[in-house]
Design a protein around this motif. Structure first.
Motif, PDB file in Angstrom:
ATOM      1  N   GLY A  56       5.874  -4.629   7.451  1.00  0.00           N
ATOM      2  CA  GLY A  56       6.498  -3.315   7.264  1.00  0.00           C
ATOM      3  C   GLY A  56       6.392  -2.389   8.454  1.00  0.00           C
ATOM      4  N   LYS A  94       7.989   0.857   0.554  1.00  0.00           N
ATOM      5  CA  LYS A  94       8.550   0.179  -0.627  1.00  0.00           C
ATOM      6  C   LYS A  94       9.780   0.889  -1.182  1.00  0.00           C
ATOM      7  CE  LYS A  94       4.816   0.818  -2.845  1.00  0.00           C
ATOM      8  NZ  LYS A  94       4.159   1.500  -1.710  1.00  0.00           N
ATOM      9  N   ARG A 128       2.284   8.116   7.682  1.00  0.00           N
ATOM     10  CA  ARG A 128       3.634   8.327   7.137  1.00  0.00           C
ATOM     11  C   ARG A 128       3.576   9.134   5.855  1.00  0.00           C
ATOM     12  NH1 ARG A 128       6.225   2.330   6.745  1.00  0.00           N
ATOM     13  NH2 ARG A 128       6.551   1.917   8.958  1.00  0.00           N
ATOM     14  N   ILE A 152       0.836  -1.199   0.000  1.00  0.00           N
ATOM     15  CA  ILE A 152       0.000   0.000   0.000  1.00  0.00           C
ATOM     16  C   ILE A 152       0.873   1.252   0.000  1.00  0.00           C
ATOM     17  CG2 ILE A 152      -1.937  -1.155   1.160  1.00  0.00           C
ATOM     18  CD1 ILE A 152      -1.086   0.247   3.751  1.00  0.00           C
ATOM     19  N   ASP A 153       0.267   2.384  -0.309  1.00  0.00           N
ATOM     20  CA  ASP A 153       0.975   3.664  -0.294  1.00  0.00           C
ATOM     21  C   ASP A 153       1.557   3.910   1.105  1.00  0.00           C
ATOM     22  OD1 ASP A 153       0.192   4.311  -2.935  1.00  0.00           O
ATOM     23  OD2 ASP A 153      -1.731   5.065  -2.226  1.00  0.00           O
ATOM     24  N   GLY A 154       2.816   4.315   1.156  1.00  0.00           N
ATOM     25  CA  GLY A 154       3.446   4.672   2.426  1.00  0.00           C
ATOM     26  C   GLY A 154       3.966   3.492   3.239  1.00  0.00           C
ATOM     27  N   SER A 155       3.932   2.285   2.664  1.00  0.00           N
ATOM     28  CA  SER A 155       4.355   1.105   3.437  1.00  0.00           C
ATOM     29  C   SER A 155       5.875   0.976   3.536  1.00  0.00           C
ATOM     30  CB  SER A 155       3.761  -0.173   2.826  1.00  0.00           C
ATOM     31  OG  SER A 155       4.128  -0.284   1.471  1.00  0.00           O
ATOM     32  N   ARG A 180       4.891  13.225   4.529  1.00  0.00           N
ATOM     33  CA  ARG A 180       5.957  13.326   3.540  1.00  0.00           C
ATOM     34  C   ARG A 180       5.876  14.618   2.727  1.00  0.00           C
ATOM     35  NH1 ARG A 180       5.819   8.643  -0.458  1.00  0.00           N
ATOM     36  NH2 ARG A 180       3.792   8.612   0.511  1.00  0.00           N
ATOM     37  N   ARG A 184       7.235  -1.198  -7.369  1.00  0.00           N
ATOM     38  CA  ARG A 184       5.939  -1.505  -8.002  1.00  0.00           C
ATOM     39  C   ARG A 184       6.134  -2.071  -9.418  1.00  0.00           C
ATOM     40  NH1 ARG A 184       1.631   0.291  -5.168  1.00  0.00           N
ATOM     41  NH2 ARG A 184       1.747   2.189  -3.939  1.00  0.00           N
ATOM     42  N   ARG A 201       7.756  -1.926  11.249  1.00  0.00           N
ATOM     43  CA  ARG A 201       8.938  -2.027  12.111  1.00  0.00           C
ATOM     44  C   ARG A 201       9.925  -0.976  11.622  1.00  0.00           C
ATOM     45  NH1 ARG A 201      10.950  -7.872  10.881  1.00  0.00           N
ATOM     46  NH2 ARG A 201       9.962  -7.437   8.880  1.00  0.00           N
ATOM     47  N   PRO A 202      10.960  -0.679  12.388  1.00  0.00           N
ATOM     48  CA  PRO A 202      11.957   0.275  11.881  1.00  0.00           C
ATOM     49  C   PRO A 202      12.514  -0.186  10.526  1.00  0.00           C
ATOM     50  CG  PRO A 202      12.336  -0.207  14.198  1.00  0.00           C
ATOM     51  CD  PRO A 202      11.255  -1.144  13.747  1.00  0.00           C
TER      52      PRO A 202
HETATM   53  N1  LIG Z   1       9.964   1.315   8.487  1.00  0.00           N
HETATM   54  C1  LIG Z   1       9.641   2.616   8.519  1.00  0.00           C
HETATM   55  N2  LIG Z   1       9.281   3.205   9.672  1.00  0.00           N
HETATM   56  C2  LIG Z   1       8.925   4.500   9.720  1.00  0.00           C
HETATM   57  N3  LIG Z   1       8.887   5.321   8.629  1.00  0.00           N
HETATM   58  C3  LIG Z   1       9.236   4.796   7.454  1.00  0.00           C
HETATM   59  C4  LIG Z   1       9.620   3.418   7.327  1.00  0.00           C
HETATM   60  N4  LIG Z   1       9.900   3.168   6.031  1.00  0.00           N
HETATM   61  C5  LIG Z   1       9.688   4.331   5.374  1.00  0.00           C
HETATM   62  N5  LIG Z   1       9.312   5.312   6.213  1.00  0.00           N
HETATM   63  C6  LIG Z   1       8.955   6.705   5.894  1.00  0.00           C
HETATM   64  O1  LIG Z   1       7.596   6.669   5.455  1.00  0.00           O
HETATM   65  C7  LIG Z   1       7.409   7.484   4.314  1.00  0.00           C
HETATM   66  C8  LIG Z   1       6.971   6.591   3.146  1.00  0.00           C
HETATM   67  O2  LIG Z   1       8.042   5.708   2.814  1.00  0.00           O
HETATM   68  P1  LIG Z   1       8.294   5.217   1.332  1.00  0.00           P
HETATM   69  O3  LIG Z   1       8.304   6.372   0.372  1.00  0.00           O
HETATM   70  O4  LIG Z   1       9.473   4.334   1.349  1.00  0.00           O
HETATM   71  O5  LIG Z   1       6.962   4.364   1.121  1.00  0.00           O
HETATM   72  P2  LIG Z   1       6.283   3.870  -0.219  1.00  0.00           P
HETATM   73  O6  LIG Z   1       5.627   2.588   0.105  1.00  0.00           O
HETATM   74  O7  LIG Z   1       7.275   3.849  -1.339  1.00  0.00           O
HETATM   75  O8  LIG Z   1       5.194   4.990  -0.441  1.00  0.00           O
HETATM   76  P3  LIG Z   1       4.389   5.388  -1.777  1.00  0.00           P
HETATM   77  O9  LIG Z   1       3.860   4.129  -2.372  1.00  0.00           O
HETATM   78  O10 LIG Z   1       3.282   6.250  -1.286  1.00  0.00           O
HETATM   79  O11 LIG Z   1       5.367   6.094  -2.658  1.00  0.00           O
HETATM   80  C9  LIG Z   1       8.743   8.195   4.086  1.00  0.00           C
HETATM   81  O12 LIG Z   1       8.686   9.449   4.742  1.00  0.00           O
HETATM   82  C10 LIG Z   1       9.757   7.273   4.736  1.00  0.00           C
HETATM   83  O13 LIG Z   1      10.906   7.967   5.184  1.00  0.00           O
END
Ligand SMILES: Nc1ncnc2c1ncn2[C@@H]1O[C@H](COP(=O)(O)OP(=O)(O)OP(=O)(O)O)[C@@H](O)[C@H]1O
Ligand SMILES: Cc1cn([C@H]2C[C@H](O)[C@@H](COP(=O)(O)O)O2)c(=O)[nH]c1=O
Length: 202
Positions: free
Chosen positions: A183, A17, A141, A12-15, A145, A93, A185-186
């Protein structure tokens, strides 16, 4: 030369990836890090058309064709040449996103998605990491951003729940290539599990 390995990240968005794709690419000297929609000049143009415009501009069917056209160009111009050169391709993706978002969030287009994929793409990743987590945490998250594209996140939590379950369902359907990773977790802990799954040395 043996072809390289094709690894995708989904969720999902923000997970997380993009974060995990980047961390993995940093560990692999031969890796090509790329993304969808985008990853080639033409596909990046299509990305801007589909993500930055008026959300109501494209019908569900037209949106599917745009994502697929972007993928075809990305495959021809970026992914296939890198794999042929023996490089590991890490893609943020790929077709599973189309299966979930275009296949199941604006009506049921799953059969059309499958036919179009078979006709125009025809490639599956060797390995897919599905970064799974609670949508509320992920959405928070994303909202935090700076500069994030809002197009899909604007649909909110209900959509993210549908998408989450769509990816978990794909993980069962394509269990030979999909690994579900927790996802929430740190980032370093998530990256360590991914490295362990790939049997990368510490
Ligand atoms: N494990 C984590 N714990 C806390 N914050 C995180 C973690 N991984 C990523 N982030 C933060 O969460 C936000 C989203 O991360 P990221 O862009 O990697 O996700 P994404 O799945 O690619 O999102 P999208 O699909 O919306 O582009 C960023 O600000 C990133 O720094
Ligand atoms: C590849 C692909 C993507 N999408 C959606 C999913 C996301 O909401 C955006 C891409 O944003 P990101 O920040 O780069 O993850 O596009 C889609 O609907 N269909 C697809 O095939």
């Amino acid at each position: 030369m043996a072809p390289g390995r094709f690894i995708t990240f989904e969720g999902i968005d923000g997970s997380g990836k993009s974060t995990q794709a980047r961390l993995l690419a940093e560990r692999l000297p031969d890796a090509l890090l790329t993304r969808e929609p985008g990853g080639s000049a033409g596909a990046e143009e299509i990305r801007a058309l589909v993500l930055n415009g008026d959300p109501g501009r494209w019908s569900a069917e037209t949106e599917l064709l745009l994502f697929t056209a972007a993928r075809r160009d990305h495959l021809e111009k970026t992914i296939e040449p890198a794999l042929a050169a023996g490089r590991t391709v890490i893609c943020d993706r790929f077709a599973d996103s189309t299966r979930v978002y275009q296949g199941a969030t604006r009506g049921d287009l799953r059969a059309t998605v499958d036919k179009l994929h078979a006709l125009t793409i025809g490639r599956e990743p060797d390995l897919t990491f599905i970064i799974d987590m609670d949508p509320e945490t992920a959405l928070a998250r994303g909202v935090a951003r700076p500069g994030a594209e809002r197009r899909f996140e604007d649909f909110g939590l209900a959509l993210q729940e549908t998408v989450r379950h769509g990816f978990l369902s794909l993980a069962r359907q394509f269990s030979e290539r999909c690994i579900v990773i927790d996802g929430d977790r740190p980032a370093e802990a998530v990256a360590a599990e991914i490295a362990a799954r790939l049997e990368l040395a510490d």
